[in-house]
Design a protein around this motif. Structure first.
Motif, PDB file in Angstrom:
ATOM      1  N   SER A   4      -1.172  -6.018  -8.985  1.00 21.51           N
ATOM      2  CA  SER A   4      -2.058  -4.930  -8.547  1.00 21.51           C
ATOM      3  C   SER A   4      -2.556  -4.097  -9.719  1.00 21.51           C
ATOM      4  N   GLN A   5      -1.779  -4.023 -10.811  1.00 21.03           N
ATOM      5  CA  GLN A   5      -2.203  -3.219 -11.951  1.00 21.03           C
ATOM      6  C   GLN A   5      -3.254  -3.912 -12.798  1.00 21.03           C
ATOM      7  N   VAL A   6      -3.302  -5.233 -12.772  1.00 19.94           N
ATOM      8  CA  VAL A   6      -4.261  -5.962 -13.611  1.00 19.94           C
ATOM      9  C   VAL A   6      -5.451  -6.512 -12.819  1.00 19.94           C
ATOM     10  N   ASN A   7      -5.368  -6.505 -11.501  1.00 20.83           N
ATOM     11  CA  ASN A   7      -6.435  -7.086 -10.678  1.00 20.83           C
ATOM     12  C   ASN A   7      -7.679  -6.200 -10.696  1.00 20.83           C
ATOM     13  N   PRO A   8      -8.805  -6.658 -11.285  1.00 20.07           N
ATOM     14  CA  PRO A   8      -9.996  -5.818 -11.375  1.00 20.07           C
ATOM     15  C   PRO A   8     -10.797  -5.751 -10.077  1.00 20.07           C
ATOM     16  N   ILE A   9     -10.422  -6.568  -9.087  1.00 16.99           N
ATOM     17  CA  ILE A   9     -11.114  -6.494  -7.793  1.00 16.99           C
ATOM     18  C   ILE A   9     -10.749  -5.189  -7.112  1.00 16.99           C
ATOM     19  N   ARG A  10     -11.739  -4.506  -6.573  1.00 22.46           N
ATOM     20  CA  ARG A  10     -11.557  -3.194  -5.993  1.00 22.46           C
ATOM     21  C   ARG A  10     -10.486  -3.210  -4.910  1.00 22.46           C
ATOM     22  N   GLU A  11      -9.475  -2.323  -5.049  1.00 24.60           N
ATOM     23  CA  GLU A  11      -8.383  -2.261  -4.089  1.00 24.60           C
ATOM     24  C   GLU A  11      -8.783  -1.469  -2.851  1.00 24.60           C
ATOM     25  N   TRP A  12      -9.361  -0.294  -3.053  1.00 25.58           N
ATOM     26  CA  TRP A  12      -9.894   0.500  -1.955  1.00 25.58           C
ATOM     27  C   TRP A  12     -11.027   1.374  -2.480  1.00 25.58           C
ATOM     28  N   SER A  13     -11.795   1.955  -1.548  1.00 25.28           N
ATOM     29  CA  SER A  13     -12.991   2.681  -1.969  1.00 25.28           C
ATOM     30  C   SER A  13     -13.277   3.825  -1.010  1.00 25.28           C
ATOM     31  N   THR A  14     -13.823   4.926  -1.568  1.00 27.04           N
ATOM     32  CA  THR A  14     -14.387   6.026  -0.796  1.00 27.04           C
ATOM     33  C   THR A  14     -15.779   6.283  -1.363  1.00 27.04           C
ATOM     34  N   PRO A  15     -16.550   7.180  -0.760  1.00 25.99           N
ATOM     35  CA  PRO A  15     -17.893   7.441  -1.318  1.00 25.99           C
ATOM     36  C   PRO A  15     -17.896   7.916  -2.761  1.00 25.99           C
ATOM     37  N   THR A  16     -16.756   8.455  -3.252  1.00 26.40           N
ATOM     38  CA  THR A  16     -16.742   8.989  -4.617  1.00 26.40           C
ATOM     39  C   THR A  16     -15.684   8.367  -5.522  1.00 26.40           C
ATOM     40  N   ILE A  17     -14.786   7.555  -4.974  1.00 20.66           N
ATOM     41  CA  ILE A  17     -13.681   7.020  -5.775  1.00 20.66           C
ATOM     42  C   ILE A  17     -13.485   5.540  -5.474  1.00 20.66           C
ATOM     43  N   ASP A  18     -13.253   4.741  -6.535  1.00 22.31           N
ATOM     44  CA  ASP A  18     -12.851   3.344  -6.403  1.00 22.31           C
ATOM     45  C   ASP A  18     -11.507   3.159  -7.099  1.00 22.31           C
ATOM     46  N   SER A  19     -10.640   2.346  -6.508  1.00 17.79           N
ATOM     47  CA  SER A  19      -9.348   2.033  -7.123  1.00 17.79           C
ATOM     48  C   SER A  19      -9.345   0.567  -7.524  1.00 17.79           C
ATOM     49  N   GLU A  20      -9.028   0.306  -8.805  1.00 19.60           N
ATOM     50  CA  GLU A  20      -9.014  -1.064  -9.295  1.00 19.60           C
ATOM     51  C   GLU A  20      -8.050  -1.181 -10.475  1.00 19.60           C
ATOM     52  N   GLY A  21      -7.673  -2.430 -10.805  1.00 18.26           N
ATOM     53  CA  GLY A  21      -6.738  -2.672 -11.895  1.00 18.26           C
ATOM     54  C   GLY A  21      -7.438  -2.887 -13.231  1.00 18.26           C
ATOM     55  N   ASN A  22      -6.616  -3.074 -14.258  1.00 12.74           N
ATOM     56  CA  ASN A  22      -7.102  -3.265 -15.623  1.00 12.74           C
ATOM     57  C   ASN A  22      -6.495  -4.566 -16.175  1.00 12.74           C
TER      58      ASN A  22
END
Length: 799
Positions: free
Chosen positions: A548-566
């Protein structure tokens, strides 16, 4: 093989004969011995760990316990008249006379023990009160009814465990103030995310929770803070027995938590099974105020979820003979969830349109584990060779629908498919070189791979493949000398990783790493008396980035924030030192300790402006500079009165974190923070009558500070009660959690924008539960075999 065995036997016989002829007959005739074998009268099975007491004129002279084969031999006895008592819980005590004369060593041959029906009525599978045991390298929490009634899932009861904290919003777990901790199920890793694991395991399915803060070289070195091992229920009681647990938690909506445990042991076989069920709806809400550049806004979140999970464990042990044991078990975890709600973004400026987003997310998960184990015991006690193969597969599809309402309605879908596999092969060898020296050797091969695919609006968007392979070898040597115990070892690991990220209209991104590392460890314990124990230990640890920390595919999203790995994270290494002191008193034991960690390339959460959209932020991970952390812990398992006992713990951690982060949008600078966090817990049990118990629990979690966020403190108080019914076979439990509704996750931030926010959940709940135990089986006293100790106490190379 036959020739080799014959040669070994021949050489052993020659040495034995030489040793016997070298001893003077007069010395042999000065002492005698008493031996025999203890079995169950009904099943004829050998009984291990039975107490054998030798008395002279009612005075205890010496004694011993039976081996796993039920045999015993007490040597170096003066030539006198003795009484030998055979004592074992659940059986009637018997006595035998033994008269030792010259050239007379007594062998009782087979002694059968008969059940004691009166004693058996008091044997329970689940204890009333949770207890804490301090071992050389770990703290073991034996889960009692007080913790089972504390919550429906593993995540909910973890906050009642010393040194452990669970983020109520994300279920992220931390140990000693650090989230880089390794979660194991029955001593084995899983491809499931730790937050998901904690949410899906019913609390009634948990037997023990182990906190291994500074593991030795025999363990996999991952996890800077150490290892949390969740041990699921199973037992080795003779005959047929089990338990049923049912509970309902009332918050805004009711939530069901049930489990069923069964065990049947007879002859050479032991069969066991466990099934847990969780179902419920959950409600969360919160807000974030952001002082963005010319873009001030307030985000309001209203989130709801509906989750159903099934967790099953089935297995058997087959004792082929006294030397060979084969075991198999499987864990099956099937769950499905639905998250739905909305996010509203209210902009202060009238020139910017407000945003309103609906989301509907459906997810499924099927995690399956298969474990095979073969153990060969050699003639010498404790001398064995063990081969174990563990395979885990995790399939987690997710379908999300987002609908943006901003003047016009716009919908889009995110479909993510995740498939992970994990195969581990261990070969472990243990050889007690002498009564005070033990050698342990091991080999391990591990392969982990994950495939992620993202489909945007039903069209292929991106995929990410990640594979890592580890080969390791370890050796540890332990030595006991008077009141001192020493153990030193090292683990050599070859680590290889390959990752590939592909996205439409973008160049493929590859990442490879190849690291050869050595991880030493050392332990020293000193026991000046039965009531005092000191231990000092050191180990080198590593935190390899998780999927989950390295996966660059978006984990979740809101209108102002995206969560993704590095995908470009590198491992962080930690040198960990720990000093503990345990003091046994008349009212219980108290353990205090201090620790220090030197962290290289620390992996930490970061927030920065989305380079493709200045109106959005990205939450991800990054490597920071070298950092330090140290702290103190004190915990006690105390009985103040016959009617009042308590588990008490408090800890304080200081950490200095430094690194380069986004200070203002587009600008980066080096930042350093220094913070001390304090936590405290107390779990009181009051015994009103033989069958009625009351619990009073309180906790405080202090302020925490990272490079970008300042988390506010939180606290809560719970009350509970339990009452035994049906002649002690049943227990009714009740618990009122967060009486004053004080639990909330609140924070402030300065970088890259000034922010503050708060999230709330169904923290105030009422739990009602019923536990029923059935069966007439007797407690085997010891684990089925050494492998069970590997699951509850850790084993060489098995992690």
């Amino acid at each position: 093989m036959k020739l080799k065995s014959i040669l070994i036997c021949l050489i052993g016989t020659l040495f034995s004969m030489q040793a016997q002829t070298s001893v003077k007959p007069t010395l042999l005739n000065n002492f005698g011995s008493i031996s025999g074998k203890i079995t169950d009268k009904n099943t004829n099975e050998p009984l291990p760990y039975v107490n054998v007491v030798v008395k002279e004129n009612s005075k205890v002279i010496t004694g011993g316990i039976t081996s796993e084969k039920g045999t015993f031999q007490i040597k170096n006895l003066a030539l006198k008249d003795y009484i030998v008592e055979i004592q074992f819980m659940g059986y009637k005590t018997i006595s035998k006379s033994a008269k030792l004369t010259v050239d007379n060593s007594i062998n009782f041959n087979t002694i059968t023990l008969e059940e004691d029906a009166i004693q058996l009525e008091g044997v329970e599978i689940v204890k009333e009160k949770s207890t804490i045991e301090q071992k050389i390298d770990r703290k073991i929490i034996n889960v009692g009814k007080d913790l089972i009634s504390a919550g429906a899932t593993a995540g909910e009861i973890m906050n009642n465990i010393p040194s452990v904290s669970v983020d109520p919003q994300t279920n992220a777990i931390s140990l000693r103030g650090n989230s880089n901790v390794r979660i194991l199920i029955d001593g084995k890793p899983t491809n499931m995310d730790a937050a998901q694991v904690l949410q899906q395991i019913p609390s009634a399915s948990i037997k023990q929770i182990e906190l291994i803060t500074n593991p030795s070289a025999k363990y996999n070195p991952e996890g800077m803070s150490g290892i949390i091992n969740i041990v699921l229920n199973k037992n080795s009681r003779l005959g047929f027995n089990g338990s049923i647990n049912n509970g309902v938690t009332f918050g805004i909506t009711p939530k069901v938590n049930s489990s069923f445990d069964v065990n049947y042991r007879t002859g050479k076989f032991n069969f066991y099974g466990n099934y847990g069920f969780n179902h419920g709806k959950y409600s969360n809400n919160g807000f974030i105020n952001s002082k963005e550049l010319n873009n001030d806004n307030t985000q309001i979140f209203d989130m709801n979820s509906k989750n159903t999970s099934h967790l099953a464990k089935l297995g058997f042990d087959f004792n082929i003979n006294d030397k060979n044991t084969f075991s198999f078990y499987t864990n099956q975890n099937i769950s499905q969830g639905k998250d739905f709600g909305n996010t509203k973004v209210d902009y202060v400026s009238s020139a910017i349109n407000d945003r309103f987003q609906l989301f509907d997310n459906k997810s499924k998960n099927h995690s399956e584990t298969y474990n095979f184990d073969y153990k060969l015991d050699f003639k010498k006690e404790g001398h064995n060779l063990e081969l174990e193969v563990n395979h885990n597969k995790n399939n987690s599809p997710e379908n999300a629908l987002y609908t943006n309402i901003n003047g016009t309605t716009n919908s889009f879908t995110n479909d993510v498919k995740t498939l992970g596999k994990n195969t581990i092969v261990n070969l472990d060898y243990v050889n007690p070189l002498s009564e005070t020296t033990k050698l342990e050797l091991g080999l391990e091969s591990r392969n982990e791979n994950t495939d992620n695919n993202l489909f945007l609006n039903n069209a292929y968007n991106s995929d990410f493949t990640y594979e890592r392979t580890l080969y390791s070898v370890y050796a540890t040597l332990g030595k006991q000398w008077k009141k001192w115990n020493f153990q030193a070892g090292a683990r050599l690991e070859q680590y290889n990783v390959e990752a590939l990220f592909r996205k439409v209209s973008e160049v493929d991104s590859k990442f490879e790493d190849d690291i050869l590392s050595i991880y030493p460890s050392a332990f020293i314990t000193y026991n000046p008396s039965d009531n005092n124990s000191f231990s000092l230990n050191y180990s080198r640890r590593v935190d390899r980035p998780s999927i989950s920390q390295v996966n660059p595919i978006r984990e979740w999203s809101t209108p102002t924030i995206d969560s993704e790995g590095n995908p470009f994270l590198v491992p962080q290494f930690t040198n960990s030192f720990e000093l503990n002191y345990t003091r046994k008193t008349k009212i219980g034991s108290i353990t205090s300790g201090i620790f220090y960690r030197r962290i290289q390339d620390e992996i930490t959460r970061v927030i920065f402006t989305n380079p493709n959209d200045s109106n959005k932020q990205i939450i991800s991970y990054d490597n920071f500079d070298n950092n330090n952390a140290y702290g103190i812990e004190v915990s006690g398992n105390l009985d103040f009165k016959k009617w009042w006992s308590a588990n008490i713990s408090f800890d304080a951690y200081n950490k200095k974190t430094q690194g380069t982060i986004e200070d203002t949008p587009g600008n980066y600078e080096f930042v350093e923070v220094d913070v001390t966090t304090f936590n405290a817990r107390i779990n009181n049990t009051f015994k009103a009558t033989k069958d009625l118990r009351f619990q009073l629990f309180g906790m405080y979690r202090g302020r925490d500070l990272s490079l970008q966020l300042d988390r506010s403190p939180m606290w809560k108080m719970d009350i509970g009660a339990s009452y035994n019914v049906l002649k002690g076979s049943g227990t009714i439990s009740a618990r009122f959690s967060d009486i004053f509704k004080t639990m909330r996750f609140a924070f402030d931030g300065e970088r890259p924008y000034k922010t503050n926010g708060e999230f709330n959940w169904e923290s105030r709940t009422v739990y009602l539960g019923f536990n029923y135990r059935f069966g007439s089986g007797k407690n085997k006293a010891a684990a089925r075999k050494q492998r069970d100790k590997n699951e509850t106490q850790g084993g060489g190379g098995l992690l």
